[in-house]
Motif scaffolding. Structure first.
Motif, PDB file in Angstrom:
ATOM      1  N   ALA B 229       0.804  -1.221   0.000  1.00  0.00           N
ATOM      2  CA  ALA B 229       0.000   0.000   0.000  1.00  0.00           C
ATOM      3  C   ALA B 229       0.841   1.277   0.000  1.00  0.00           C
ATOM      4  O   ALA B 229       0.290   2.371   0.066  1.00  0.00           O
ATOM      5  N   ALA B 230       2.176   1.155  -0.082  1.00  0.00           N
ATOM      6  CA  ALA B 230       3.033   2.342   0.000  1.00  0.00           C
ATOM      7  C   ALA B 230       2.672   3.336  -1.108  1.00  0.00           C
ATOM      8  O   ALA B 230       2.456   2.945  -2.259  1.00  0.00           O
ATOM      9  N   PHE B 231       2.598   4.583  -0.749  1.00  0.00           N
ATOM     10  CA  PHE B 231       2.165   5.600  -1.727  1.00  0.00           C
ATOM     11  C   PHE B 231       3.166   6.744  -1.838  1.00  0.00           C
ATOM     12  O   PHE B 231       3.509   7.174  -2.933  1.00  0.00           O
ATOM     13  N   VAL B 232       3.676   7.212  -0.686  1.00  0.00           N
ATOM     14  CA  VAL B 232       4.526   8.406  -0.697  1.00  0.00           C
ATOM     15  C   VAL B 232       5.819   8.154  -1.483  1.00  0.00           C
ATOM     16  O   VAL B 232       6.177   8.937  -2.376  1.00  0.00           O
ATOM     17  N   TYR B 233       6.519   7.048  -1.150  1.00  0.00           N
ATOM     18  CA  TYR B 233       7.817   6.806  -1.797  1.00  0.00           C
ATOM     19  C   TYR B 233       7.700   6.605  -3.309  1.00  0.00           C
ATOM     20  O   TYR B 233       8.424   7.262  -4.071  1.00  0.00           O
ATOM     21  N   PRO B 245       4.322   0.881  -9.217  1.00  0.00           N
ATOM     22  CA  PRO B 245       3.466  -0.138  -8.594  1.00  0.00           C
ATOM     23  C   PRO B 245       2.006   0.280  -8.727  1.00  0.00           C
ATOM     24  O   PRO B 245       1.712   1.399  -9.143  1.00  0.00           O
ATOM     25  N   LEU B 246       1.112  -0.609  -8.332  1.00  0.00           N
ATOM     26  CA  LEU B 246      -0.321  -0.365  -8.481  1.00  0.00           C
ATOM     27  C   LEU B 246      -0.802   0.935  -7.856  1.00  0.00           C
ATOM     28  O   LEU B 246      -1.579   1.669  -8.464  1.00  0.00           O
ATOM     29  N   THR B 247      -0.349   1.209  -6.629  1.00  0.00           N
ATOM     30  CA  THR B 247      -0.899   2.342  -5.892  1.00  0.00           C
ATOM     31  C   THR B 247      -0.842   3.642  -6.671  1.00  0.00           C
ATOM     32  O   THR B 247      -1.825   4.369  -6.753  1.00  0.00           O
ATOM     33  N   VAL B 251      -3.741   5.733 -10.135  1.00  0.00           N
ATOM     34  CA  VAL B 251      -4.155   7.146 -10.116  1.00  0.00           C
ATOM     35  C   VAL B 251      -3.434   7.989 -11.161  1.00  0.00           C
ATOM     36  O   VAL B 251      -3.980   8.957 -11.661  1.00  0.00           O
ATOM     37  N   SER B 252      -2.191   7.620 -11.480  1.00  0.00           N
ATOM     38  CA  SER B 252      -1.471   8.491 -12.420  1.00  0.00           C
ATOM     39  C   SER B 252      -1.813   8.163 -13.872  1.00  0.00           C
ATOM     40  O   SER B 252      -1.855   9.051 -14.706  1.00  0.00           O
ATOM     41  N   GLN B 253      -2.074   6.921 -14.165  1.00  0.00           N
ATOM     42  CA  GLN B 253      -2.286   6.565 -15.562  1.00  0.00           C
ATOM     43  C   GLN B 253      -3.756   6.575 -15.972  1.00  0.00           C
ATOM     44  O   GLN B 253      -4.074   6.593 -17.150  1.00  0.00           O
ATOM     45  N   LEU B 254      -4.655   6.488 -14.995  1.00  0.00           N
ATOM     46  CA  LEU B 254      -6.072   6.446 -15.345  1.00  0.00           C
ATOM     47  C   LEU B 254      -6.732   7.807 -15.183  1.00  0.00           C
ATOM     48  O   LEU B 254      -7.922   7.965 -15.332  1.00  0.00           O
ATOM     49  N   GLN B 264     -12.603   2.384 -14.399  1.00  0.00           N
ATOM     50  CA  GLN B 264     -11.342   1.629 -14.362  1.00  0.00           C
ATOM     51  C   GLN B 264     -10.581   1.873 -13.065  1.00  0.00           C
ATOM     52  O   GLN B 264      -9.948   0.967 -12.529  1.00  0.00           O
ATOM     53  N   ILE B 265     -10.648   3.108 -12.546  1.00  0.00           N
ATOM     54  CA  ILE B 265      -9.968   3.390 -11.273  1.00  0.00           C
ATOM     55  C   ILE B 265     -10.549   2.502 -10.172  1.00  0.00           C
ATOM     56  O   ILE B 265      -9.820   1.864  -9.417  1.00  0.00           O
ATOM     57  N   MET B 266     -11.893   2.437 -10.125  1.00  0.00           N
ATOM     58  CA  MET B 266     -12.540   1.658  -9.078  1.00  0.00           C
ATOM     59  C   MET B 266     -12.273   0.163  -9.248  1.00  0.00           C
ATOM     60  O   MET B 266     -11.950  -0.540  -8.285  1.00  0.00           O
ATOM     61  N   SER B 267     -12.404  -0.329 -10.459  1.00  0.00           N
ATOM     62  CA  SER B 267     -12.182  -1.769 -10.645  1.00  0.00           C
ATOM     63  C   SER B 267     -10.708  -2.101 -10.413  1.00  0.00           C
ATOM     64  O   SER B 267     -10.376  -3.125  -9.777  1.00  0.00           O
ATOM     65  N   GLY B 268      -9.818  -1.223 -10.844  1.00  0.00           N
ATOM     66  CA  GLY B 268      -8.378  -1.448 -10.640  1.00  0.00           C
ATOM     67  C   GLY B 268      -8.041  -1.453  -9.163  1.00  0.00           C
ATOM     68  O   GLY B 268      -7.321  -2.328  -8.669  1.00  0.00           O
ATOM     69  N   ALA B 269      -8.632  -0.494  -8.418  1.00  0.00           N
ATOM     70  CA  ALA B 269      -8.348  -0.409  -6.983  1.00  0.00           C
ATOM     71  C   ALA B 269      -8.862  -1.647  -6.262  1.00  0.00           C
ATOM     72  O   ALA B 269      -8.220  -2.166  -5.344  1.00  0.00           O
ATOM     73  N   LEU B 270     -10.039  -2.125  -6.701  1.00  0.00           N
ATOM     74  CA  LEU B 270     -10.590  -3.322  -6.060  1.00  0.00           C
ATOM     75  C   LEU B 270      -9.699  -4.530  -6.325  1.00  0.00           C
ATOM     76  O   LEU B 270      -9.413  -5.326  -5.417  1.00  0.00           O
TER      77      LEU B 270
END
Lengths: 366, 298
Positions: B229-233, B245-247, B251-254, B264-270
């Motif tokens: 779940a790392a986001f900042v680094y 990575p996914l996190t 958000v950046s590509q979609l 796609q953001i919601m399905s990808g996050a799920l």
């Protein structure tokens, strides 16, 4: 099989507390030695130093003639049974017992042979597949002993192995430990704070107090001839009576003045021994079983002593009577048929050939 | 005689038992209500994501419809995201980074915790405290100096940079958990092992790791979650899509300018949230099982 010798062993913690203050002890091959004493007397520390679990501040420990001061526990060829068993919780009984052999690269057949043999000695053959948590306290203790036996070590070390068991099981396991020792004849050092355990198990008992050895000897020797006031009070239950007394000499005969107008004569054969201590403040020591009903027909040296009984404790095979002499609580043992009644006067007899006189200042038994 | 029987306080005894029963009932009711509220709060966002991911774009845009209901469920967003090679790259990156970070973390923290909890040496206490204090420094403070370090090593825009820095988040906490677990193992167990002939590494592998397995699994779950779940680094260190990575990838590509591909953001996050759930389900039993029972009296 081996002797163990301790030479001027000292253990200091953090450079201040001396737990063991320079003890010397020689344990013979195949001997069962029990270290006994109150909490904090240094008995466990001594055992752990023999095991190599504690470093020695100074002195020398030898096992089988070899100095082991700098040898790690695994190379000392010892086995230890802990108070809380210390079984490996994730391993079966078989794996627990064979762990040490596997680490030492014994063959599979040899391991099986030894584990089966130990299991037979201890009667735990049907438990080998179980995990420790499925065992009762007594069974866990047997497994812990099995782990020691299979290794066939030079020395067994027991650190209060029965303290966690209930009273009945403790007596049973005590007998089993003695049987095991008679079977395998491995030199054994056993630590306990229970003087009954010490008396029943030991070839020789080592009484420790405040980091020093008070006395070493066979159980009966310690019981009959304690060397110090500590040993006299520690060994035996109920404890030895110690009554403040003075020794007076009249017409060549010595007698012990107990206060309250009571006095008892010193046996003739001890006169020479005690004479130099006349008129000193002493303690008169006598065990409860040597204060009996006066009607008992016995040999000589019975000194009559009539006292007022405070409390009567019938034990079945005997009755304990409690009374006071000059403010000191005293206990005697009489026959249940002797008719002891609390609150009444009863003529008792002191068996003077079993008396002790203790020097209050030095704490030595004279 | 009859009076005496009537005056005996049986009834009071019964009331007492009754009140105990009703107290228990009330405690249960309060627990259930609290748990229900907590579940609602925590499950509402994922539920909202699930509903949204099943809606068509038209339905999502229709303001007149309830956002909590779906009329024409569709899997088109799932098909789109799973058919998107860049999403699969994000997924692969997350898996590689997480597996490596978990492995590195567990090796370091188990060894460190063993040494700190069992081998008494000068400064071991201070070190143990120090390890925990490190954990208290938030990554939002650390990413700037770490950016310098990672940049200096030439690992910006690379998943290897993440593999290097994530353990700074996971190792302190995992070591701390493991110190606690190892400390709960009775001292006699290592002494018995020492006397049985075990070396320190053997003691660790054959006694400590199996006995402390629940703790190791707890630490593993923690390291996995933090790393996954790392986001900042990754936001700071990665700008190249193929290394994301996914996190941050989702958000950046979609999101293209002002256009949010919500489906796609919601399905990808799920889908991204699925692996931790699977890990939890599989490891929870081990985590809960108390393995130390029976080690000593107790």
């Amino acid at each position: 099989m081996a002797q163990v010798s301790l030479r001027r062993i000292v253990k200091e913690y953090e450079g201040q507390v001396q737990a063991v203050k320079g003890i010397d002890l020689d344990i013979e091959d195949e001997e069962f030695v029990v270290l006994v004493g109150p909490s904090g007397c240094g008995k466990s520390t001594t055992l752990r130093m023999i095991a190599g679990l504690e470093e020695i501040t100074s002195g020398e420990i030898a096992i089988g003639g070899e100095v082991v001061n700098d040898i790690p526990p695994r190379d000392r060829d010892i086995a230890m049974v802990f108070q809380n068993y210390a079984l490996y919780p994730h391993m079966s009984v078989y794996d627990n017992i064979s762990f040490g052999l596997k680490l030492r690269k014994f063959s599979r057949e040899e391991i099986k042979r030894r584990v089966d043999n130990a299991a037979r000695i201890l009667g735990i053959g049907e438990l080998l597949e179980r995990k420790p948590k499925a065992l009762s306290g007594g069974q866990r203790q047997r497994v812990a002993m099995g782990r020691a036996i299979v290794r066939d070590p030079k020395v067994f070390l027991f650190d209060e192995p029965l303290s966690n068991l209930d009273a009945k099981l403790r007596v049973q396991m005590r007998t089993e430990i003695k049987q095991v020792h008679q079977t395998v004849r491995t030199t054994t050092v056993y630590v306990t704070h229970d003087q009954v355990e010490a008396m029943t198990l030991a070839d020789r008992v080592v009484v420790m107090n405040h980091g020093i050895i008070e006395q070493v000897g066979p159980p009966n020797e310690l019981y009959r001839n304690p060397a110090t006031i500590f040993v006299a009070g520690f060994i035996g239950s109920p404890a030895m009576n110690m009554i403040p007394a003075t020794l007076t000499q009249a017409a060549g005969a010595l007698s012990v003045q107990l206060g309250d107008g009571l006095s008892v004569p010193v046996p003739e054969e001890r006169t020479a021994r005690y004479a130099p201590h006349a008129n000193k403040d002493l303690l008169f020591g006598i065990r409860p079983e040597h204060l009996t009903e006066a009607t008992r027909i016995d040999k000589q040296n019975l000194a009559p002593l009539t006292v007022k009984l405070d409390v009567i404790e019938p034990m079945g095979m005997e009755t304990l009577v409690h009374f006071h002499i000059n403010g000191t609580s005293v206990c005697g043992r009489v026959d249940p048929a002797a008719g002891a009644v609390a609150g009444t006067m009863m003529p008792l007899a002191a068996h003077m050939e079993h008396m002790h006189l203790i020097d209050k200042t030095s704490g030595k038994v004279l | 005689m009859a009076d005496a029987a009537a005056n005996r306080d049986f009834p009071r005894a019964y009331t007492k038992a009754g009140s105990l029963h009703s107290e228990r009932l009330w405690a249960l009711r309060v627990s259930y209500v609290s748990l229900a509220i907590a579940s609602l709060i925590f499950l509402a966002p994922p539920f909202y994501m699930l509903i949204t991911s099943l809606k068509t774009n038209t339905e999502m845009a229709d303001q007149t419809l309830s956002p909590w209901l779906v009329r024409d469920p569709t899997l088109e967003h799932y098909a789109a995201i799973l058919g998107n090679p860049i999403f699969l790259t994000f997924f692969r990156n997350s898996i590689v980074v997480t597996l490596l970070v978990v492995a590195i973390t567990m090796v370091i923290s188990v060894l460190a915790a063993f040494a700190l909890s069992r081998m008494r040496f000068w400064g071991s206490q201070a070190l143990a405290t120090g390890v925990f204090l490190t954990y208290l420094v938030p990554d939002t403070l650390l990413f700037i100096p770490l950016y310098q370090i990672v940049g200096g090593l030439g690992l910006l825009n690379s998943i290897w940079g993440l593999v290097l820095v994530y353990p700074t988040l996971t190792v302190p906490f995992c070591t701390w958990i493991m110190i606690g677990y190892f400390a709960s193992i009775p001292k006699e167990l290592d002494e018995a092992a020492l006397i049985d002939g075990a070396t320190w590494p053997q003691m660790l592998i054959k006694i400590f790791i199996p006995v402390a397995l629940p703790g190791i699994i707890a630490a593993t779950i923690f390291a996995f979650t933090v790393s996954w779940a790392a986001f900042v680094y990754p936001t700071a260190f990665i700008t190249r899509p193929d290394q994301m990575p996914l996190t941050i990838g989702i958000v950046s590509q979609l999101v293209r300018g002002d256009t949010f591909a919500w489906g796609q953001i919601m399905s990808g996050a799920l889908i991204a949230a699925l692996p931790p759930v699977i890990v939890y389900v599989f490891l929870m039993d081990y985590y809960i099982a108390g393995l130390t029972a029976g080690a000593t009296k107790g």
